[in-house]
Write a protein that holds these residues in place. Sequence first.
Motif, PDB file in Angstrom:
ATOM      1  N   LEU A   2      -1.464  -4.722  11.007  1.00 50.06           N
ATOM      2  CA  LEU A   2      -2.492  -4.661   9.962  1.00 50.06           C
ATOM      3  C   LEU A   2      -1.905  -5.080   8.617  1.00 50.06           C
ATOM      4  N   ASN A   3      -0.693  -4.584   8.313  1.00 51.27           N
ATOM      5  CA  ASN A   3      -0.042  -4.948   7.042  1.00 51.27           C
ATOM      6  C   ASN A   3       0.091  -6.462   6.934  1.00 51.27           C
ATOM      7  N   ALA A   4       0.384  -7.106   8.053  1.00 50.68           N
ATOM      8  CA  ALA A   4       0.546  -8.565   8.040  1.00 50.68           C
ATOM      9  C   ALA A   4      -0.771  -9.259   7.660  1.00 50.68           C
ATOM     10  N   HIS A   5      -1.891  -8.534   7.856  1.00 47.48           N
ATOM     11  CA  HIS A   5      -3.202  -9.092   7.493  1.00 47.48           C
ATOM     12  C   HIS A   5      -3.713  -8.512   6.171  1.00 47.48           C
ATOM     13  N   GLY A   6      -2.825  -7.908   5.399  1.00 47.03           N
ATOM     14  CA  GLY A   6      -3.215  -7.404   4.079  1.00 47.03           C
ATOM     15  C   GLY A   6      -3.965  -6.080   4.129  1.00 47.03           C
ATOM     16  N   ILE A   7      -3.811  -5.321   5.234  1.00 40.89           N
ATOM     17  CA  ILE A   7      -4.545  -4.056   5.406  1.00 40.89           C
ATOM     18  C   ILE A   7      -3.533  -2.913   5.569  1.00 40.89           C
ATOM     19  N   GLY A   8      -3.777  -1.807   4.874  1.00 38.94           N
ATOM     20  CA  GLY A   8      -2.887  -0.652   4.999  1.00 38.94           C
ATOM     21  C   GLY A   8      -3.233   0.181   6.226  1.00 38.94           C
ATOM     22  N   GLY A   9      -2.371   1.149   6.537  1.00 37.63           N
ATOM     23  CA  GLY A   9      -2.614   2.016   7.697  1.00 37.63           C
ATOM     24  C   GLY A   9      -2.665   3.484   7.275  1.00 37.63           C
ATOM     25  N   ILE A  10      -3.260   4.289   8.145  1.00 40.51           N
ATOM     26  CA  ILE A  10      -3.257   5.751   7.994  1.00 40.51           C
ATOM     27  C   ILE A  10      -2.884   6.280   9.375  1.00 40.51           C
ATOM     28  N   LEU A  11      -1.679   6.819   9.524  1.00 45.27           N
ATOM     29  CA  LEU A  11      -1.266   7.284  10.846  1.00 45.27           C
ATOM     30  C   LEU A  11      -1.793   8.697  11.097  1.00 45.27           C
ATOM     31  N   ASP A  12      -2.477   8.846  12.209  1.00 48.77           N
ATOM     32  CA  ASP A  12      -3.056  10.148  12.547  1.00 48.77           C
ATOM     33  C   ASP A  12      -2.577  10.560  13.926  1.00 48.77           C
TER      34      ASP A  12
END
Length: 303
Positions: A48-58
């Motif tokens: 996702l980061n590679a596509h400019g999107i952050g993550g939220i790990l749950d």
Amino acid sequence: MVNRLLVWASGSPRLQQQVTQHKLTRRVAHRFVAGERLEEALAVAAELNAHGIGGILDLLGEGVTDLAGAAHAVDEYEEAAGAIADRNLDATISIKLSQLGQTVDRAACVRNLNRILDRAHAVNVRVEIDMEDSSLTSDTLRLFQEAATGYPKTRLAIQAALRRTPLDLEALAPLKPRVRLVKGAYSEPVEVAHRGRSEIRAQFKYLTDWLFQYGADPAFGTHDGELVDYARAAAVRAGKAPNEFEIQLLYGIRRDLQQELANSGYRVRVYIPYGMAWYPYLTRRMAERPANLLFFLRALAGK
Ligand code: FAD
């Protein structure tokens, strides 16, 4: 009717045991869940980061019934925060207080929460707190207030469907709270929560404006195009740039919208569930959208 049945199913241990052992169900779960291991969630976050999107790990799991289960969740979250920092990922961690022992031993839950906050803070990873069913709302608000006093960047999910929410937010105003506004995923009695789509949307919109005025760095957790558009317009009215708020979406849902928003310069973060305890999460996602149930039944039928 189907919706209520699925919400009931999400809380049935017997059904859970049968369903989670089924190989095909596990395969279907992969549409909404990154995998059973932290490594898989980190890989999704990196992608996702590679596509400019952050993550939220749950880390999936809620309502632990003993402190050993809670201690295990704490270890896992500490490991996740460390791994996010080591790999320099743009990702937060999101926790459920019932997973930390809230309903078993509150003092232990507070200690567990503080351990996670300390560790995450030490490695510069932000913590978000999910909101669970209404029996836990008051206590979750109290624990958030304590957490946000020590760690102001902590974010709390707030449910627009709950009738009490506008007053809860007024009470949090002195903190300038960081909020993830969501509709609310739990089936609640009508005295407690709005049930109609238009009522929930109306309250969501009111709270969106409120957050731009009195909150800090607001986040909107929704796939509802009307509400995403409303948040974008509210940001303009409040004089905020597209990177001064966040749109959050769930892994596997509306990927088109995720990318479209990121490409248009909006800050987008995707909630990435992982772990063994995926059953209640999966059934809540089905309750939200009967089409998912068809997808699930088709997979079971081998089609
Ligand atoms: P909806 O009206 O349900 O959906 C709008 C459109 O999105 C649908 O028409 C469909 O196209 C698509 N869509 C929505 N859901 C699905 C699905 N399951 N499968 C496929 N397509 C779908 N709830 C809590 O109670 N506590 C929390 O802490 C919490 N955290 C969340 C964090 C994030 C990042 C998000 C996005 C949601 C979270 N939720 C939480 C869930 C939330 O409360 C809603 O149950 C969920 O987001 C569905 O509502 P919606 O706003 O997307 O609108």
